[in-house]
Design a protein around this motif. Structure first.
Motif, PDB file in Angstrom:
ATOM      1  N   ILE A  16     -27.591 -17.839  -6.789  1.00 40.48           N
ATOM      2  CA  ILE A  16     -26.932 -18.397  -7.976  1.00 40.48           C
ATOM      3  C   ILE A  16     -27.507 -19.767  -8.311  1.00 40.48           C
ATOM      4  N   LYS A  17     -27.737 -20.556  -7.270  1.00 42.91           N
ATOM      5  CA  LYS A  17     -28.297 -21.885  -7.509  1.00 42.91           C
ATOM      6  C   LYS A  17     -29.700 -21.819  -8.089  1.00 42.91           C
ATOM      7  N   GLU A  18     -30.496 -20.908  -7.556  1.00 45.70           N
ATOM      8  CA  GLU A  18     -31.893 -20.795  -7.993  1.00 45.70           C
ATOM      9  C   GLU A  18     -32.040 -20.220  -9.394  1.00 45.70           C
ATOM     10  N   ASN A  19     -31.090 -19.358  -9.785  1.00 45.05           N
ATOM     11  CA  ASN A  19     -31.302 -18.573 -11.001  1.00 45.05           C
ATOM     12  C   ASN A  19     -30.377 -18.928 -12.170  1.00 45.05           C
ATOM     13  N   GLU A  20     -29.669 -20.051 -12.022  1.00 44.55           N
ATOM     14  CA  GLU A  20     -28.791 -20.504 -13.098  1.00 44.55           C
ATOM     15  C   GLU A  20     -27.912 -19.390 -13.649  1.00 44.55           C
ATOM     16  N   ILE A  21     -27.102 -18.867 -12.756  1.00 46.17           N
ATOM     17  CA  ILE A  21     -26.194 -17.783 -13.122  1.00 46.17           C
ATOM     18  C   ILE A  21     -24.926 -18.368 -13.745  1.00 46.17           C
ATOM     19  N   ASP A  22     -24.453 -17.749 -14.811  1.00 45.04           N
ATOM     20  CA  ASP A  22     -23.252 -18.208 -15.517  1.00 45.04           C
ATOM     21  C   ASP A  22     -21.969 -17.604 -14.941  1.00 45.04           C
ATOM     22  N   ILE A  23     -22.041 -16.293 -14.734  1.00 48.18           N
ATOM     23  CA  ILE A  23     -20.816 -15.537 -14.460  1.00 48.18           C
ATOM     24  C   ILE A  23     -21.004 -14.642 -13.238  1.00 48.18           C
ATOM     25  N   ALA A  24     -20.001 -14.604 -12.378  1.00 50.41           N
ATOM     26  CA  ALA A  24     -19.995 -13.665 -11.255  1.00 50.41           C
ATOM     27  C   ALA A  24     -18.924 -12.616 -11.492  1.00 50.41           C
ATOM     28  N   VAL A  25     -19.303 -11.360 -11.336  1.00 47.59           N
ATOM     29  CA  VAL A  25     -18.354 -10.258 -11.465  1.00 47.59           C
ATOM     30  C   VAL A  25     -17.917  -9.873 -10.064  1.00 47.59           C
ATOM     31  N   MET A  26     -16.621  -9.956  -9.796  1.00 42.96           N
ATOM     32  CA  MET A  26     -16.114  -9.653  -8.459  1.00 42.96           C
ATOM     33  C   MET A  26     -15.501  -8.269  -8.398  1.00 42.96           C
ATOM     34  N   THR A  27     -16.185  -7.353  -7.701  1.00 44.87           N
ATOM     35  CA  THR A  27     -15.681  -5.983  -7.537  1.00 44.87           C
ATOM     36  C   THR A  27     -15.649  -5.611  -6.061  1.00 44.87           C
ATOM     37  N   VAL A  28     -15.312  -6.600  -5.236  1.00 45.53           N
ATOM     38  CA  VAL A  28     -15.223  -6.360  -3.789  1.00 45.53           C
ATOM     39  C   VAL A  28     -13.825  -5.836  -3.430  1.00 45.53           C
ATOM     40  N   ILE A  54      -6.984 -15.366  -7.633  1.00 42.28           N
ATOM     41  CA  ILE A  54      -7.932 -16.349  -7.093  1.00 42.28           C
ATOM     42  C   ILE A  54      -7.493 -17.768  -7.470  1.00 42.28           C
ATOM     43  N   LYS A  55      -7.386 -18.615  -6.453  1.00 41.50           N
ATOM     44  CA  LYS A  55      -7.066 -20.026  -6.701  1.00 41.50           C
ATOM     45  C   LYS A  55      -8.228 -20.879  -6.195  1.00 41.50           C
ATOM     46  N   LEU A  56      -8.791 -21.688  -7.061  1.00 40.10           N
ATOM     47  CA  LEU A  56      -9.905 -22.553  -6.668  1.00 40.10           C
ATOM     48  C   LEU A  56      -9.537 -24.018  -6.852  1.00 40.10           C
ATOM     49  N   GLU A  57     -10.085 -24.860  -5.994  1.00 32.09           N
ATOM     50  CA  GLU A  57      -9.947 -26.307  -6.168  1.00 32.09           C
ATOM     51  C   GLU A  57     -10.673 -26.725  -7.446  1.00 32.09           C
ATOM     52  N   ASN A  58     -11.878 -26.212  -7.539  1.00 35.69           N
ATOM     53  CA  ASN A  58     -12.773 -26.569  -8.646  1.00 35.69           C
ATOM     54  C   ASN A  58     -12.281 -25.980  -9.969  1.00 35.69           C
ATOM     55  N   GLU A  59     -11.725 -26.831 -10.811  1.00 38.01           N
ATOM     56  CA  GLU A  59     -11.139 -26.327 -12.054  1.00 38.01           C
ATOM     57  C   GLU A  59     -12.170 -26.057 -13.146  1.00 38.01           C
ATOM     58  N   ASP A  60     -13.429 -26.384 -12.860  1.00 36.36           N
ATOM     59  CA  ASP A  60     -14.484 -26.104 -13.834  1.00 36.36           C
ATOM     60  C   ASP A  60     -14.880 -24.631 -13.832  1.00 36.36           C
ATOM     61  N   ILE A  61     -14.520 -23.943 -12.769  1.00 32.13           N
ATOM     62  CA  ILE A  61     -14.833 -22.519 -12.704  1.00 32.13           C
ATOM     63  C   ILE A  61     -13.675 -21.727 -13.298  1.00 32.13           C
ATOM     64  N   LEU A  62     -13.960 -21.039 -14.371  1.00 29.80           N
ATOM     65  CA  LEU A  62     -12.921 -20.295 -15.077  1.00 29.80           C
ATOM     66  C   LEU A  62     -12.785 -18.900 -14.493  1.00 29.80           C
ATOM     67  N   ILE A  63     -11.569 -18.410 -14.468  1.00 25.05           N
ATOM     68  CA  ILE A  63     -11.322 -17.083 -13.903  1.00 25.05           C
ATOM     69  C   ILE A  63     -10.696 -16.178 -14.946  1.00 25.05           C
ATOM     70  N   GLU A  64     -11.301 -15.033 -15.117  1.00 26.18           N
ATOM     71  CA  GLU A  64     -10.748 -14.024 -16.023  1.00 26.18           C
ATOM     72  C   GLU A  64     -10.418 -12.791 -15.194  1.00 26.18           C
ATOM     73  N   ARG A  81     -22.655 -23.606  -8.923  1.00 24.80           N
ATOM     74  CA  ARG A  81     -22.381 -24.139 -10.248  1.00 24.80           C
ATOM     75  C   ARG A  81     -22.043 -23.025 -11.240  1.00 24.80           C
ATOM     76  N   ILE A  82     -21.464 -21.967 -10.714  1.00 24.80           N
ATOM     77  CA  ILE A  82     -21.084 -20.845 -11.574  1.00 24.80           C
ATOM     78  C   ILE A  82     -20.041 -21.317 -12.583  1.00 24.80           C
ATOM     79  N   ARG A  83     -20.067 -20.737 -13.787  1.00 23.46           N
ATOM     80  CA  ARG A  83     -19.136 -21.169 -14.832  1.00 23.46           C
ATOM     81  C   ARG A  83     -17.870 -20.332 -14.871  1.00 23.46           C
ATOM     82  N   GLY A  84     -18.007 -19.041 -14.549  1.00 20.51           N
ATOM     83  CA  GLY A  84     -16.833 -18.172 -14.643  1.00 20.51           C
ATOM     84  C   GLY A  84     -16.874 -17.028 -13.653  1.00 20.51           C
ATOM     85  N   ILE A  85     -15.697 -16.565 -13.278  1.00 19.25           N
ATOM     86  CA  ILE A  85     -15.576 -15.400 -12.400  1.00 19.25           C
ATOM     87  C   ILE A  85     -14.784 -14.321 -13.139  1.00 19.25           C
TER      88      ILE A  85
END
Lengths: 233, 233
Positions: free
Chosen positions: A148-160, A188-198, A176-180
């Motif tokens: 993610i760091k190397e490839n400037e990824i915006d969004i992670a899709v979580m299907t685990v 999902i609860k994150l400290e980092n409020e810059d990461i948006l969760i949908e 530095r992901i922008r959204g999950i």
DNA sequence: TAGATTGTTAATCGATTAACAATC
DNA sequence: TAGATTGTTAATCGATTAACAATC
């Protein structure tokens, strides 16, 4: 010399409005396909089932896109809304969890059509690592952070599986992901409020349907219960 | 002799409330698992992030489940909400469209756990017909109508390509199905208003996430545009 | 009993709808 | 120009929050 009249605070757009934006986008896309050049809030109202007033209010959250006596130029409004939705740029995504649902999403073409590009899949299963789904490589989950760091990824899709959700969220929080886009039933609860969760909580959607199917039966029961019995005066 | 004091009209429960019901259900399920016996609206408020007042208002749409000075009995409230959501009965479902998403859903165990039982899959692909997914048989789509009538199916899950959606909806309308769980991006319109439709428009969810990621950028742009330039007075 | 917490009424807040002057 | 339709203000409606008497 000029004065700048700048509003001191940003009026936040309500969730209700945001949820209607994709409908506007899709509707205008259809009109565009049918070579419709202009459209009034009245006409949109007929198609979408929102009131014309609401449509004008919604759009005016973002700008003045119409013209009195004319209405809206379909192409122009379509482009404006696509910009508002952030669809004018490509979003690089990764998908974590190559189970059935994950594979389904990687194979689903609609996302790429709108600029959502799954560039890598991650899984813990050694049998999957090194293989590809729909031409997208599968890597070990150990590589998520680095990739993610190397490839400037915006969004992670979580299907685990739900048991993995917390752990994966922890890894994502270090990037530095922008959204999950969360398909697990876990909140999902994150400290980092810059990461948006949908959240896509499928079971909630099914429960809602079940409620509505059950509603009539339920209300009859409730009515009965709420009857009060008085002795004759 | 008694008088019956029956309300003359049913107060419909708002969509906002209905959407919160699955959250209550899940939360109470967790408390129950942890052997928590009683819970107050205050405590639920902390866990769920709704106000205690809202929680009491929501629940009182359906009955008086609590006790002053005590709160709510977890098990009892859990059971009440499961009844409200219609989770106290098994729902027989069929799934139409055995593509990637369809297969994912058939393989997903969570639904059966809550009494949603996919008993048949339908597809047009002759290569699939006669096979099984997760022990559920795949039949030809030609058999949908007959099968639903014979087997008292409650819910149809639609995971067909969007081009097929209208046609399948037409077939379903001829049956006594109670609800359609629609995963296609098509807006299904039926004459028969007894058939309820629950949409899972994944792309809308993704667009909403994209909007929020884009929001800050957007607002800076809007602020700039909305600045007005006045000549010095 | 005293303390706690409900169910419910009243107050507030926000979203939707209506109305209309501005203007294309 | 006259008709149409916007952008926007005002009115209405509904949902959320606050407050408190009822009561366990």
């Amino acid at each position: 010399m000029i004065f700048l009249d700048q509003p001191d605070e940003i009026k936040r757009v309500s969730v209700a409005v945001i949820k209607r934006l994709p409908k506007y986008y899709e509707c205008l896309g259809n009109l565009l396909k049918n070579n419709v050049e202009r459209v009034s809030s009245q006409e949109l109202s007929k198609i979408l089932g929102f009131t014309a007033s609401q449509i004008r209010q919604d759009l005016n959250n973002f700008g003045e896109f119409g013209q009195q006596g004319y209405g809206y130029n379909v192409q122009q409004l379509y482009l404006e809304i696509s910009k508002i939705l952030g669809l004018d740029t490509v979003h690089k995504m990764v998908l974590i969890g190559a189970g059935n649902l994950g594979q389904a999403l990687v194979n689903y073409g609609e996302f790429r059509t709108h600029g959502f590009d799954i560039v890598a899949v991650f899984d813990t299963n050694p049998a999957l690592i090194g293989r590809k789904i729909n031409n997208v490589p599968i890597y070990s989950t150990e590589e998520i952070e680095y990739f993610i760091k190397e490839n400037e990824i915006d969004i992670a899709v979580m299907t685990v599986p739900k048991g993995e959700a917390e752990k994966v969220a922890g890894i994502l929080e270090k990037t530095r992901i922008r959204g999950i886009w969360n398909f697990t039933p876990v909140e999902i609860k994150l400290e980092n409020e810059d990461i948006l969760i949908e959240n896509v909580h499928l079971i909630d959607s099914l429960f809602t349907l079940s409620y509505r199917i059950n509603e009539n039966k339920l209300q009859k029961r409730l009515l009965k219960q709420k009857r009060k019995i008085f002795p004759r005066p």
